[in-house]
Design a protein around this motif. Structure first.
Motif, PDB file in Angstrom:
ATOM      1  N   ASN A 260      16.563  49.547  15.093  1.00 58.66           N
ATOM      2  CA  ASN A 260      17.681  48.987  15.853  1.00 58.66           C
ATOM      3  C   ASN A 260      17.528  49.437  17.305  1.00 58.66           C
ATOM      4  O   ASN A 260      18.247  50.310  17.805  1.00 58.66           O
ATOM      5  N   THR A 261      16.573  48.833  17.981  1.00 53.90           N
ATOM      6  CA  THR A 261      16.201  49.231  19.329  1.00 53.90           C
ATOM      7  C   THR A 261      15.243  48.198  19.901  1.00 53.90           C
ATOM      8  O   THR A 261      14.582  47.468  19.153  1.00 53.90           O
ATOM      9  N   ASP A 262      15.167  48.110  21.225  1.00 50.90           N
ATOM     10  CA  ASP A 262      14.100  47.332  21.838  1.00 50.90           C
ATOM     11  C   ASP A 262      12.785  48.079  21.640  1.00 50.90           C
ATOM     12  O   ASP A 262      12.757  49.316  21.595  1.00 50.90           O
ATOM     13  N   VAL A 263      11.697  47.321  21.534  1.00 53.26           N
ATOM     14  CA  VAL A 263      10.384  47.913  21.289  1.00 53.26           C
ATOM     15  C   VAL A 263       9.423  47.446  22.383  1.00 53.26           C
ATOM     16  O   VAL A 263       9.192  46.238  22.534  1.00 53.26           O
ATOM     17  N   ASN A 264       8.880  48.386  23.144  1.00 56.57           N
ATOM     18  CA  ASN A 264       7.898  48.078  24.181  1.00 56.57           C
ATOM     19  C   ASN A 264       6.561  48.700  23.809  1.00 56.57           C
ATOM     20  O   ASN A 264       6.465  49.924  23.639  1.00 56.57           O
ATOM     21  N   VAL A 265       5.533  47.854  23.665  1.00 48.43           N
ATOM     22  CA  VAL A 265       4.194  48.343  23.363  1.00 48.43           C
ATOM     23  C   VAL A 265       3.327  48.064  24.588  1.00 48.43           C
ATOM     24  O   VAL A 265       3.089  46.907  24.944  1.00 48.43           O
TER      25      VAL A 265
ATOM     26  N   GLY B  83      16.083  44.050  18.057  1.00 52.98           N
ATOM     27  CA  GLY B  83      15.977  44.303  19.482  1.00 52.98           C
ATOM     28  C   GLY B  83      14.871  43.431  20.035  1.00 52.98           C
ATOM     29  O   GLY B  83      14.157  42.751  19.296  1.00 52.98           O
ATOM     30  N   PHE B  84      14.716  43.438  21.347  1.00 57.12           N
ATOM     31  CA  PHE B  84      13.663  42.654  21.976  1.00 57.12           C
ATOM     32  C   PHE B  84      12.326  43.380  21.832  1.00 57.12           C
ATOM     33  O   PHE B  84      12.230  44.573  22.116  1.00 57.12           O
ATOM     34  N   THR B  85      11.313  42.648  21.394  1.00 55.85           N
ATOM     35  CA  THR B  85       9.978  43.216  21.230  1.00 55.85           C
ATOM     36  C   THR B  85       9.059  42.650  22.303  1.00 55.85           C
ATOM     37  O   THR B  85       8.969  41.430  22.457  1.00 55.85           O
ATOM     38  N   VAL B  86       8.380  43.530  23.032  1.00 61.19           N
ATOM     39  CA  VAL B  86       7.458  43.098  24.085  1.00 61.19           C
ATOM     40  C   VAL B  86       6.128  43.808  23.885  1.00 61.19           C
ATOM     41  O   VAL B  86       6.066  45.048  23.883  1.00 61.19           O
TER      42      VAL B  86
END
Length: 324
Positions: free
Chosen positions: A177-182, A206-209
């Motif tokens: 339950n969070t945005d994920v930035n890779v 969450g938004f995944t980028v």
């Protein structure tokens, strides 16, 4: 440092001089109901609480807690925090070695400061809530073993973010339950368990980028999501964005799906935005002897691989490392 229970204070005196308020080395300290540690570092020290050389701080869920006047750190090999809360007031919380969270519920709250992990961070079938001023800086491996990770911005109800950089891996089958930035060189890889092996479903609310040269790695072993192949499920209103990222798909020779079999490796409700650098929309990819058509289903948020006959046009060949 000291442990306090029902008004009685038990002073913990380390065997050797230390710059830490509470230094747990090779031993385990357990906080039961009504017990609390209140620790402060010496002047100039880096942490109020240190776990060292397989030291363990075990806190009974919903009972014990930590109130720290300085940063909390973890060093050495095999150190872990089992259950309970870490709460600071605008102080950084950093974990320098492998961290296994097994209690419930668990809150890691830095106030308006940073939470970071340097090595393995693993949640074992439990719910963990982290509060960070901007984003949680992950370590080499973040494994969600059937658990739930909630991330919020500081002391608010605003959804926060986790970030994986070069050489770092987010894996497992649970819920984020969070945005994920890779970022470049980082990897997102659903899996059955915390080891990163087997296939599984990772849910991201969450938004995944995935940035340039970040990797989305999937194993294709069967036609059923979760038990047969890896899948990311994105919640309502959240997009899955790939800006020059790399698709790494692995198929064993023993898995031979029929023509027309659809493997939905991203299952969303809104959009998949952008394209993988090695797997454009409508392209064919060649996986270990078989051809799959790549489809970005704009509006539905799905990314699918469909087993097809050999195309007449040029195809992209993807090996197990995502190279093409």
């Amino acid at each position: 440092g000291f442990v306090q229970t029902n008004g009685r204070r038990d002073v913990l005196t380390p065997a050797v001089a230390t710059n830490f308020g509470l230094d747990i080395t090779t031993k385990m300290i357990t906080l039961n109901a009504g017990m609390k540690t209140t620790s402060a570092p010496a002047s100039g020290a880096s942490a109020a609480i240190r776990l060292n050389n397989s030291g363990t701080l075990s806190i009974v869920a919903g009972a014990g807690s930590i109130d720290s006047d300085g940063a909390v750190s973890q060093v050495g090999t095999g150190d872990n925090l089992v259950g309970g809360d870490i709460v600071t007031t605008n102080d950084n919380i950093s974990f320098a070695s492998d961290t296994y969270l097994s209690g419930t519920p668990i809150q890691i709250n830095s106030g308006n400061a940073d939470v970071s992990f340097a090595k393995r961070f693993q949640i074992n079938n439990k719910t963990v809530t982290i509060r960070d001023k901007d984003f949680v800086d992950l370590g080499t491996v973040t494994a969600i073993a059937g658990g739930v990770l909630n991330v919020f911005v500081a002391n608010t109800a605003t959804r926060g973010a986790i970030q994986a950089g070069s050489g770092e891996l987010i894996t497992g089958a649970g819920t984020l339950n969070t945005d994920v930035n890779v970022l470049t060189g980082g990897t997102l890889a659903p899996a059955m368990d915390a080891s990163g092996l087997g296939t599984g479903i990772l849910t991201i609310n969450g938004f995944t980028v995935l940035g340039a040269n970040a990797v989305y790695a999937v194993d294709l072993n069967g036609v059923v999501a979760g038990t047969g192949y890896d899948q990311v499920v994105t919640g309502a209103t959240f997009t899955f964005t790939v800006t020059g990222a790399i698709l790494s798909a692995s198929r064993p020779v023993s898995f031979n799906p029929t023509i027309g079999s659809v493997l939905r490796i991203v299952d969303g409700l809104v959009d998949v935005i952008g394209n993988f650098s090695n797997a454009a929309n409508g392209a064919f990819v060649y996986l270990n002897g078989l051809y799959f058509n790549v489809v970005y289903d704009v509006g539905l948020g799905d990314l699918t691989l469909t087993r097809q006959d050999p195309p007449s046009a040029l195809v992209t060949i993807i090996d197990d490392n995502g190279s093409s």
